[in-house]
Design a protein around this motif. Structure first.
Motif, PDB file in Angstrom:
ATOM      1  N   GLY A  41       0.827  -1.204   0.000  1.00  0.00           N
ATOM      2  CA  GLY A  41       0.000   0.000   0.000  1.00  0.00           C
ATOM      3  C   GLY A  41       0.861   1.253   0.000  1.00  0.00           C
ATOM      4  N   THR A  42       0.213   2.395  -0.142  1.00  0.00           N
ATOM      5  CA  THR A  42       0.909   3.680  -0.099  1.00  0.00           C
ATOM      6  C   THR A  42       0.400   4.497   1.077  1.00  0.00           C
ATOM      7  OG1 THR A  42      -0.686   4.902  -1.466  1.00  0.00           O
ATOM      8  CG2 THR A  42       1.040   3.657  -2.624  1.00  0.00           C
ATOM      9  N   ALA A  43       1.237   5.412   1.514  1.00  0.00           N
ATOM     10  CA  ALA A  43       0.840   6.299   2.605  1.00  0.00           C
ATOM     11  C   ALA A  43      -0.408   7.093   2.233  1.00  0.00           C
ATOM     12  CB  ALA A  43       2.000   7.235   2.952  1.00  0.00           C
ATOM     13  N   ARG A  44      -0.513   7.488   0.987  1.00  0.00           N
ATOM     14  CA  ARG A  44      -1.676   8.273   0.524  1.00  0.00           C
ATOM     15  C   ARG A  44      -2.974   7.481   0.665  1.00  0.00           C
ATOM     16  NH1 ARG A  44      -0.970  13.638   0.481  1.00  0.00           N
ATOM     17  NH2 ARG A  44       1.137  14.117  -0.199  1.00  0.00           N
ATOM     18  N   GLU A  45      -2.909   6.184   0.430  1.00  0.00           N
ATOM     19  CA  GLU A  45      -4.121   5.369   0.546  1.00  0.00           C
ATOM     20  C   GLU A  45      -4.585   5.283   1.996  1.00  0.00           C
ATOM     21  OE1 GLU A  45      -3.762   2.301  -3.221  1.00  0.00           O
ATOM     22  OE2 GLU A  45      -2.348   2.064  -1.551  1.00  0.00           O
ATOM     23  N   ILE A  46      -3.650   5.159   2.929  1.00  0.00           N
ATOM     24  CA  ILE A  46      -4.019   5.139   4.336  1.00  0.00           C
ATOM     25  C   ILE A  46      -4.538   6.509   4.764  1.00  0.00           C
ATOM     26  CG2 ILE A  46      -3.231   4.685   6.674  1.00  0.00           C
ATOM     27  CD1 ILE A  46      -3.240   2.249   4.770  1.00  0.00           C
ATOM     28  N   ALA A  47      -3.905   7.566   4.249  1.00  0.00           N
ATOM     29  CA  ALA A  47      -4.327   8.932   4.594  1.00  0.00           C
ATOM     30  C   ALA A  47      -5.760   9.203   4.149  1.00  0.00           C
ATOM     31  CB  ALA A  47      -3.372   9.946   3.971  1.00  0.00           C
ATOM     32  N   ALA A  48      -6.145   8.674   3.011  1.00  0.00           N
ATOM     33  CA  ALA A  48      -7.510   8.892   2.516  1.00  0.00           C
ATOM     34  C   ALA A  48      -8.536   8.270   3.466  1.00  0.00           C
ATOM     35  CB  ALA A  48      -7.654   8.305   1.117  1.00  0.00           C
ATOM     36  N   ILE A  49      -8.227   7.091   3.993  1.00  0.00           N
ATOM     37  CA  ILE A  49      -9.126   6.448   4.955  1.00  0.00           C
ATOM     38  C   ILE A  49      -9.184   7.261   6.243  1.00  0.00           C
ATOM     39  CG2 ILE A  49      -9.538   4.363   6.318  1.00  0.00           C
ATOM     40  CD1 ILE A  49      -7.916   2.852   4.120  1.00  0.00           C
ATOM     41  N   ALA A  50      -8.010   7.680   6.715  1.00  0.00           N
ATOM     42  CA  ALA A  50      -7.952   8.467   7.948  1.00  0.00           C
ATOM     43  C   ALA A  50      -8.728   9.766   7.811  1.00  0.00           C
ATOM     44  CB  ALA A  50      -6.497   8.756   8.309  1.00  0.00           C
ATOM     45  N   ALA A  51      -8.617  10.410   6.647  1.00  0.00           N
ATOM     46  CA  ALA A  51      -9.316  11.681   6.440  1.00  0.00           C
ATOM     47  C   ALA A  51     -10.831  11.476   6.475  1.00  0.00           C
ATOM     48  CB  ALA A  51      -8.888  12.300   5.107  1.00  0.00           C
ATOM     49  N   PHE A  52     -11.318  10.412   5.857  1.00  0.00           N
ATOM     50  CA  PHE A  52     -12.758  10.153   5.913  1.00  0.00           C
ATOM     51  C   PHE A  52     -13.216   9.904   7.340  1.00  0.00           C
ATOM     52  CE2 PHE A  52     -16.102   6.950   6.334  1.00  0.00           C
ATOM     53  CZ  PHE A  52     -17.170   7.682   5.836  1.00  0.00           C
ATOM     54  N   LEU A  53     -12.480   9.054   8.071  1.00  0.00           N
ATOM     55  CA  LEU A  53     -12.861   8.750   9.450  1.00  0.00           C
ATOM     56  C   LEU A  53     -12.813   9.993  10.329  1.00  0.00           C
ATOM     57  CD1 LEU A  53     -10.990   5.357   9.959  1.00  0.00           C
ATOM     58  CD2 LEU A  53     -13.448   5.681   9.609  1.00  0.00           C
ATOM     59  N   SER A  54     -11.968  10.963   9.943  1.00  0.00           N
ATOM     60  CA  SER A  54     -11.811  12.211  10.704  1.00  0.00           C
ATOM     61  C   SER A  54     -12.821  13.276  10.318  1.00  0.00           C
ATOM     62  CB  SER A  54     -10.402  12.782  10.471  1.00  0.00           C
ATOM     63  OG  SER A  54      -9.409  11.896  10.903  1.00  0.00           O
ATOM     64  N   SER A  55     -13.713  12.965   9.420  1.00  0.00           N
ATOM     65  CA  SER A  55     -14.514  14.010   8.783  1.00  0.00           C
ATOM     66  C   SER A  55     -15.964  14.044   9.238  1.00  0.00           C
ATOM     67  CB  SER A  55     -14.481  13.816   7.264  1.00  0.00           C
ATOM     68  OG  SER A  55     -15.350  12.751   6.878  1.00  0.00           O
ATOM     69  N   ASP A  56     -16.650  15.072   8.778  1.00  0.00           N
ATOM     70  CA  ASP A  56     -18.079  15.210   9.021  1.00  0.00           C
ATOM     71  C   ASP A  56     -18.880  14.243   8.153  1.00  0.00           C
ATOM     72  OD1 ASP A  56     -19.818  16.647  10.704  1.00  0.00           O
ATOM     73  OD2 ASP A  56     -20.566  17.790   8.996  1.00  0.00           O
ATOM     74  N   ARG A  57     -18.270  13.739   7.075  1.00  0.00           N
ATOM     75  CA  ARG A  57     -18.951  12.749   6.236  1.00  0.00           C
ATOM     76  C   ARG A  57     -19.081  11.410   6.948  1.00  0.00           C
ATOM     77  NH1 ARG A  57     -19.659  14.250   0.822  1.00  0.00           N
ATOM     78  NH2 ARG A  57     -20.975  12.400   0.811  1.00  0.00           N
ATOM     79  N   ASN A  58     -18.232  11.173   7.911  1.00  0.00           N
ATOM     80  CA  ASN A  58     -18.372   9.992   8.749  1.00  0.00           C
ATOM     81  C   ASN A  58     -19.191  10.355   9.973  1.00  0.00           C
ATOM     82  OD1 ASN A  58     -18.152   7.605  10.194  1.00  0.00           O
ATOM     83  ND2 ASN A  58     -16.233   8.255  11.152  1.00  0.00           N
ATOM     84  N   GLY A  59     -20.419   9.873  10.014  1.00  0.00           N
ATOM     85  CA  GLY A  59     -21.262  10.137  11.161  1.00  0.00           C
ATOM     86  C   GLY A  59     -21.746   8.878  11.843  1.00  0.00           C
ATOM     87  N   PHE A  60     -21.337   7.700  11.302  1.00  0.00           N
ATOM     88  CA  PHE A  60     -21.954   6.470  11.790  1.00  0.00           C
ATOM     89  C   PHE A  60     -20.956   5.335  12.010  1.00  0.00           C
ATOM     90  CE2 PHE A  60     -25.360   3.096  11.461  1.00  0.00           C
ATOM     91  CZ  PHE A  60     -26.118   3.560  12.525  1.00  0.00           C
ATOM     92  N   VAL A  61     -19.697   5.581  11.715  1.00  0.00           N
ATOM     93  CA  VAL A  61     -18.670   4.559  11.928  1.00  0.00           C
ATOM     94  C   VAL A  61     -17.892   4.916  13.185  1.00  0.00           C
ATOM     95  CG1 VAL A  61     -16.632   3.397  10.997  1.00  0.00           C
ATOM     96  CG2 VAL A  61     -18.440   4.170   9.442  1.00  0.00           C
ATOM     97  N   THR A  62     -17.972   4.082  14.204  1.00  0.00           N
ATOM     98  CA  THR A  62     -17.192   4.317  15.415  1.00  0.00           C
ATOM     99  C   THR A  62     -16.931   2.989  16.113  1.00  0.00           C
ATOM    100  OG1 THR A  62     -16.948   5.752  17.351  1.00  0.00           O
ATOM    101  CG2 THR A  62     -19.096   4.706  17.058  1.00  0.00           C
ATOM    102  N   GLY A  63     -15.785   2.915  16.789  1.00  0.00           N
ATOM    103  CA  GLY A  63     -15.405   1.700  17.493  1.00  0.00           C
ATOM    104  C   GLY A  63     -14.861   0.607  16.599  1.00  0.00           C
ATOM    105  N   ASP A  64     -14.629   0.915  15.341  1.00  0.00           N
ATOM    106  CA  ASP A  64     -14.186  -0.097  14.382  1.00  0.00           C
ATOM    107  C   ASP A  64     -12.681  -0.020  14.139  1.00  0.00           C
ATOM    108  OD1 ASP A  64     -16.598  -1.378  13.831  1.00  0.00           O
ATOM    109  OD2 ASP A  64     -17.160   0.087  12.318  1.00  0.00           O
ATOM    110  N   THR A  65     -12.123  -1.149  13.744  1.00  0.00           N
ATOM    111  CA  THR A  65     -10.772  -1.186  13.198  1.00  0.00           C
ATOM    112  C   THR A  65     -10.900  -1.527  11.721  1.00  0.00           C
ATOM    113  OG1 THR A  65      -9.776  -1.876  15.293  1.00  0.00           O
ATOM    114  CG2 THR A  65      -8.505  -2.284  13.290  1.00  0.00           C
TER     115      THR A  65
END
Length: 268
Positions: A233-257
């Protein structure tokens, strides 16, 4: 996709290179103000200079060792001083440690526990009151797929990754009522300097046929063997996931790995 974090304030630890740097850059691209934290001041300043090249980027820096007991409060205090608040915390500091139980020293356990798990707990505890005050928060903890699929060749790292996943789940249940979502990313083989410096030497010791290959070739061969998608994988691919989880677009995902491993359940 508009992540809805323009004007939010973020802290990213271990942000001078690799995944941490990529996460900071992704958050900046979406309008967040970011405090980047790392131990090495020279590398941190170089990273900040590059990040400030992004138009309109709001970046502050702090050279700090997250493993020190006082660091969490100092880091969070710097965020409040620089940007007036805190909404997003990405706990990325740490590295992999190759070895089994019998050849890992007490010093290895102390160092790895301090920088990966204890610092994460302290950072969350220091950050959460400010997120509660804002009525909104996102925490992303970098973990490993080894926390789900342990590999005895990475004994220390994977025991701690399992603890990180449990910390994430437990904390998510505690703070969900405050509008704070907490998730982890279970990372597989990602081509970064950290992986090259800490994992490639162990792979060479275990696989004599790789002894004459370059670092890039070792990573490519191992990734092709063990990762269903056939590459690291690339750092950018992990960053994209982290950014979504850090965002207002994520309102329903919590406690997950979230597993980000190209389908692999091991990478060594």
């Amino acid at each position: 996709m508009d992540l809805g974090i323009a004007g939010r304030v973020a802290i990213v630890t271990g942000a001078s290179a690799g995944i941490g740097y990529a996460v900071a850059d992704e958050l900046l691209a979406n309008g967040a103000s970011v405090l980047v934290v790392a131990r090495n001041e020279a590398r941190l300043n170089q990273a900040a200079e590059k990040l400030l090249g992004r138009k309109g980027a709001k970046v502050a820096t702090l050279a700090a060792d997250v493993a020190k007991p006082e660091s969490a409060e100092i880091i969070v205090g710097k965020s409040i001083e620089a940007f007036g608040g805190l909404h997003i915390l990405v706990n990325n500091a740490g590295r992999a440690h190759a070895g089994g139980l019998m050849n890992s020293s007490e010093e290895d356990w102390e160092e790895m526990t301090g920088v990966k798990l204890t610092s994460m707990r302290r950072m969350c505890k220091a950050a959460i009151p400010h997120m509660q005050k804002a009525g909104w928060g996102r925490i992303v903890n970098m973990s490993s797929i080894g926390g789900i699929y342990p590999n005895p060749k990475l004994f220390v790292s994977h025991v701690l990754s399992a603890a990180i996943n449990n910390l994430t789940k437990s904390l998510a249940m505690e703070v969900a009522k405050d509008g704070i979502l907490v998730n982890a990313i279970g990372i597989g083989a990602v081509a970064t300097d950290n992986w090259t410096n800490n994992m490639v030497p162990a792979v060479r010791r275990a696989r004599q046929e790789f002894s004459t290959l370059s670092d890039d070739d070792v990573i490519a061969r191992i990734s092709a063997e063990l990762t269903p998608v056939g590459r690291a994988g690339t750092a950018r691919e992990i960053a994209a996931i982290a950014a979504f989880l850090s965002s207002d677009r994520n309102g329903f995902v919590t406690g997950d790995t979230i597993e980000a491993s190209g389908g692999a359940d091991r990478f060594m």
